[in-house]
Design a protein around this motif. Structure first.
Motif, mmCIF file in Angstrom:
data_model
loop_
_atom_site.group_PDB
_atom_site.id
_atom_site.type_symbol
_atom_site.label_atom_id
_atom_site.label_comp_id
_atom_site.label_asym_id
_atom_site.label_seq_id
_atom_site.Cartn_x
_atom_site.Cartn_y
_atom_site.Cartn_z
ATOM 1 N N GLY A 1 6.079 9.044 -10.691
ATOM 2 C CA GLY A 1 4.862 9.690 -10.215
ATOM 3 C C GLY A 1 4.617 9.477 -8.738
ATOM 4 O O GLY A 1 3.508 9.710 -8.244
ATOM 5 N N ALA A 2 5.652 9.033 -7.989
ATOM 6 C CA ALA A 2 5.487 8.767 -6.558
ATOM 7 C C ALA A 2 5.801 9.984 -5.704
ATOM 8 O O ALA A 2 5.439 10.022 -4.527
ATOM 9 N N ASP A 3 6.475 10.979 -6.259
ATOM 10 C CA ASP A 3 6.905 12.136 -5.467
ATOM 11 C C ASP A 3 5.736 12.875 -4.817
ATOM 12 O O ASP A 3 5.794 13.183 -3.621
ATOM 13 N N PRO A 4 4.629 13.153 -5.545
ATOM 14 C CA PRO A 4 3.496 13.827 -4.887
ATOM 15 C C PRO A 4 2.910 13.004 -3.744
ATOM 16 O O PRO A 4 2.483 13.563 -2.725
ATOM 17 N N VAL A 5 2.877 11.689 -3.905
ATOM 18 C CA VAL A 5 2.344 10.811 -2.852
ATOM 19 C C VAL A 5 3.196 10.926 -1.594
ATOM 20 O O VAL A 5 2.686 11.081 -0.476
ATOM 21 N N ILE A 6 4.510 10.872 -1.764
ATOM 22 C CA ILE A 6 5.422 10.889 -0.614
ATOM 23 C C ILE A 6 5.421 12.252 0.061
ATOM 24 O O ILE A 6 5.482 12.353 1.295
ATOM 25 N N ASN A 7 5.342 13.311 -0.720
ATOM 26 C CA ASN A 7 5.370 14.656 -0.140
ATOM 27 C C ASN A 7 4.153 14.940 0.729
ATOM 28 O O ASN A 7 4.191 15.831 1.590
ATOM 29 N N GLU A 8 3.072 14.198 0.526
ATOM 30 C CA GLU A 8 1.875 14.382 1.348
ATOM 31 C C GLU A 8 1.973 13.646 2.687
ATOM 32 O O GLU A 8 1.155 13.864 3.578
ATOM 33 N N LEU A 9 2.969 12.768 2.828
ATOM 34 C CA LEU A 9 3.141 12.030 4.079
ATOM 35 C C LEU A 9 3.736 12.936 5.150
ATOM 36 O O LEU A 9 4.454 13.896 4.852
ATOM 37 N N ALA A 10 3.463 12.614 6.403
ATOM 38 C CA ALA A 10 3.857 13.479 7.520
ATOM 39 C C ALA A 10 5.360 13.733 7.562
ATOM 40 O O ALA A 10 5.803 14.854 7.825
ATOM 41 N N HIS A 11 6.145 12.709 7.314
ATOM 42 C CA HIS A 11 7.605 12.848 7.391
ATOM 43 C C HIS A 11 8.265 12.670 6.031
ATOM 44 O O HIS A 11 9.466 12.366 5.953
ATOM 45 N N GLY A 12 7.496 12.847 4.979
ATOM 46 C CA GLY A 12 8.059 12.781 3.641
ATOM 47 C C GLY A 12 8.744 11.455 3.365
ATOM 48 O O GLY A 12 8.183 10.386 3.627
ATOM 49 N N TYR A 13 9.959 11.530 2.864
ATOM 50 C CA TYR A 13 10.692 10.322 2.482
ATOM 51 C C TYR A 13 11.165 9.515 3.693
ATOM 52 O O TYR A 13 11.590 8.370 3.548
ATOM 53 N N ASP A 14 11.081 10.085 4.889
ATOM 54 C CA ASP A 14 11.449 9.359 6.109
ATOM 55 C C ASP A 14 10.259 8.625 6.725
ATOM 56 O O ASP A 14 10.412 7.936 7.738
ATOM 57 N N THR A 15 9.089 8.761 6.128
ATOM 58 C CA THR A 15 7.890 8.106 6.661
ATOM 59 C C THR A 15 7.982 6.594 6.479
ATOM 60 O O THR A 15 8.300 6.106 5.392
ATOM 61 N N VAL A 16 7.699 5.861 7.549
ATOM 62 C CA VAL A 16 7.666 4.400 7.466
ATOM 63 C C VAL A 16 6.365 3.984 6.789
ATOM 64 O O VAL A 16 5.282 4.454 7.156
ATOM 65 N N LEU A 17 6.468 3.116 5.790
ATOM 66 C CA LEU A 17 5.296 2.669 5.046
ATOM 67 C C LEU A 17 4.770 1.361 5.620
ATOM 68 O O LEU A 17 5.545 0.483 6.009
ATOM 69 N N GLY A 18 3.453 1.219 5.646
ATOM 70 C CA GLY A 18 2.841 0.024 6.217
ATOM 71 C C GLY A 18 2.539 0.221 7.686
ATOM 72 O O GLY A 18 3.077 1.119 8.342
ATOM 73 N N LYS A 19 1.681 -0.640 8.224
ATOM 74 C CA LYS A 19 1.208 -0.498 9.605
ATOM 75 C C LYS A 19 1.924 -1.423 10.588
ATOM 76 O O LYS A 19 1.497 -1.552 11.732
ATOM 77 N N MET A 20 3.018 -2.045 10.157
ATOM 78 C CA MET A 20 3.679 -3.003 11.037
ATOM 79 C C MET A 20 4.332 -2.327 12.236
ATOM 80 O O MET A 20 4.345 -2.865 13.344
#
Length: 624
Positions: free
Chosen positions: A493-512
């Motif tokens: 169920g993570a695919d919809p979450v990732i697709n909403e990110l600006a760069h999809g699966y290439d988006t870096v997660l976290g604020k570091m």
């Protein structure tokens, strides 16, 4: 005075004998030197050889320069006394001056080459040493990381391993150069008087003694401070890491934590100041001894010159040579003392590298059974955490079929997660036996066992990397297999979450890192689930898989679990009985023991601990 007389004097004088014993004991710490040089050789053999050659060559130049200066002075005196013309004098001196100039140019070139070589060697070795430390960190057991003593060792290794091995190498090369330089200078001095050697040694030994004494004090002070330094570092992390920011401000903890940090570090500074002050006072006395020794030797040479026993050139030669030899001797003994201190720190680096994992692969591992036919058997299993007196698990016996779904239920601290850690051999059992298809877990290669078990622990890792990496790490060889990553994300169920990110699966997660995007707890849990689903493992472990998701998402995942766990041996740990009910069998643990097993219906009819927990949770939803 012969060399035998010198040795006899040194061994009969109690003060010097004590210093000699200190020298002998300090040499024992140098046992790390061969190992360290093997590490350097492994990292950069060519540049190590070049550095040694450059050091030896450069160290022979001072004696040659002094000797040429002596020849120039003697030649000038002879030519002046002979009354030769200026042109003839210049012609006679030009070859010697040219030789001296050539040596200066050569020395400058060698210094620059040595600087370049040292920098390259340092960079390569630092990378190699840090890589060795990180590789060792991945080899060690989970038990190490749950020990405060281990974190002291790790902290000391991190402090020491980043710089001290290279400091030892540089200082060793400097020492080699100083010894070579001294040999050349002594060859000139011993032509004059062997008593000069005694003066050199007597003027330099106090420097060595003071250096070793205070080096030890600094080292043991630093080692003793390790727990407090870790605490200060922890306060610094609390003040700067994002996960603490809200509470630090809401509870007004900032000033308090800064004061705690400052108090610890200020105490360190005061201790260091005391040692530095005492060493400075001792060093003043030593400098006076060195000055007396130099002028005693100078007076001896001057007396010989007045009596006409040596030339003016010899006077300049011996005076300059003694001063340089005295400096070289002090440099050698100071280098030995400093090497002693640095080796104490290097020993902390090797202390970490020498730690051995307790959970290891067998020498002749057996292949993991594919597919599983008989399943998992736990027989009379006992386990106690290191440092604990009471067992966390005791007398655990359980049989699980290859495609059975087991739910582990119990109060916090009942041993549910610990049992799962034993199945993945993050720990080894104390007593009993755990087998898969009648093969003990200890008979499998660790990597093979863990590759066949898909895991999502409650405290799963949140990597500050791309979404693809966060999921792909569940099956590293297929990390770049986009289709498999997409499949796992969709199943969790993570695919919809990732697709909403600006760069999809290439988006870096976290604020570091710059451009990183943080996720909610429930969204992160879906990422963690996708990581577990990446694996084609026959055994699936899900520790609180729906703890951070909302009711709608939980229902969606519940339906997915039925399909995704079909045909796999699955272990579920959950406090939500809506999730637990999907299991084929429920195992209830209490105080490290199995007290009930059965289906939901069977346990409800039994009206035991499971029925009590289920009823209490149900009442919390129905009570208005």
């Amino acid at each position: 005075m012969t060399f035998t007389h010198i040795l006899r004097y040194l061994t009969t004088n109690s003060k010097i004998s004590a210093i000699a014993q200190k020298l002998s004991s300090s040499i024992a710490i140098f046992k790390n030197m061969p190992r360290l040089f093997r590490l350097v050789w492994s990292a950069t053999p060519l540049f190590l050889l070049i550095s040694v050659v450059l050091t030896l060559t450069s160290s022979l130049l001072p004696a040659a320069q002094i000797y040429i200066s002596k020849l120039i002075v003697d030649q000038v005196v002879i030519l002046v006394e002979a009354g030769v013309a200026v042109g003839v004098m210049v012609q006679a001196l030009l070859p010697l001056v040219g030789a001296g100039f050539s040596l200066l140019v050569l020395q400058a070139i060698l210094q620059q080459l040595d600087s370049y070589t040292t920098q390259v060697m340092s960079d390569r070795f630092l990378l190699y040493a840090n890589t060795k430390m990180l590789e060792q960190a991945t080899r060690l057991d989970l038990a190490h990381y749950e020990s405060s003593e281990f974190h002291d060792i790790l902290n000391r290794a991190q402090q020491s391993g980043s710089s001290y091995p290279m400091r030892v190498l540089r200082l060793s090369l400097t020492l080699l150069g100083q010894v070579t330089r001294l040999v050349g200078l002594l060859a000139l001095l011993l032509r004059f008087n062997s008593l000069v050697f005694v003066l050199l040694l007597l003027s330099a030994l106090p420097t060595f003694w003071v250096s070793v004494r205070f080096s030890e004090r600094r080292f043991w002070m630093t080692r003793r401070q390790t727990p407090s330094r870790r605490l200060a570092d922890y306060f610094g992390a609390v003040l700067t890491e994002p996960k603490y920011v809200k509470e630090v401000r809401l509870f007004n903890l900032g000033n308090h934590l800064v004061e705690q940090y400052h108090s610890i570090r200020d105490e360190f500074n005061r201790e260091s100041q005391v040692i530095a002050r005492r060493q400075s006072l001792a060093q003043v006395s030593i400098e006076m001894v060195a000055a007396i020794a130099f002028y005693s030797a100078y007076a001896l040479v001057l007396w010989e010159a007045i009596r006409g026993l040596v030339t003016i050139g010899d006077l300049a030669l011996y005076a300059g040579t003694f001063q340089q030899a005295q400096s070289a001797t002090q440099g050698i003994l100071t280098a030995i003392a400093t090497l002693y201190e640095f080796n104490l720190y290097v020993s902390q680096y090797f202390e970490f590298l020498d730690l051995a994992p307790q959970v290891t692969s067998p020498r002749k591992p057996k292949s993991f059974p594919t597919p599983l036919k008989e399943g998992l058997v736990l027989q009379d299993v006992y386990f106690t955490y290191p440092g604990s007196e009471q067992p966390t698990l005791k007398d655990i016996s359980l049989t699980v079929a290859p495609t059975e779904c087991i739910a582990l239920v119990g109060l916090n601290g009942s041993g549910k997660t610990t049992l799962l850690k034993l199945l993945t051999r993050l720990y080894d059992i104390d007593r009993g036996l755990i087998t898969l298809d009648d093969i003990p877990l200890s008979a499998f290669r660790l990597s093979d066992l863990r590759r066949n078990i898909g895991v999502l622990f409650q405290d799963f890792a949140r990597y500050a990397l791309s979404a693809q990496d966060n999921i792909g790490f569940g099956d590293l060889p297929n990390r770049d297999n986009s289709q498999q990553v997409f499949r796992a994300a969709n199943e969790a169920g993570a695919d919809p979450v990732i697709n909403e990110l600006a760069h999809g699966y290439d988006t870096v997660l976290g604020k570091m890192f710059t451009g990183g995007v943080d996720l909610s707890g429930g969204q992160w849990q879906k990422i963690g689930l996708a990581r577990a689903f990446m694996s084609q493992a026959q055994v699936l472990i899900l520790d609180e898989p729906t703890a951070a998701v909302d009711a709608i998402a939980e229902h969606d995942l519940f339906e997915r679990f039925r399909q995704l766990t079909r045909g796999k041996m699955t272990f579920l740990v959950s406090h939500r009985f809506s999730t637990v009910r999907m299991a084929d069998r429920i195992v209830v643990l209490e105080k490290g023991e199995i007290i009930e097993t059965g289906t939901h219906e069977q346990l409800m009819k039994k009206q035991g601990r499971y029925e009590e927990m289920f009823r209490l949770q149900a009442e919390s939803y129905t009570t208005v």
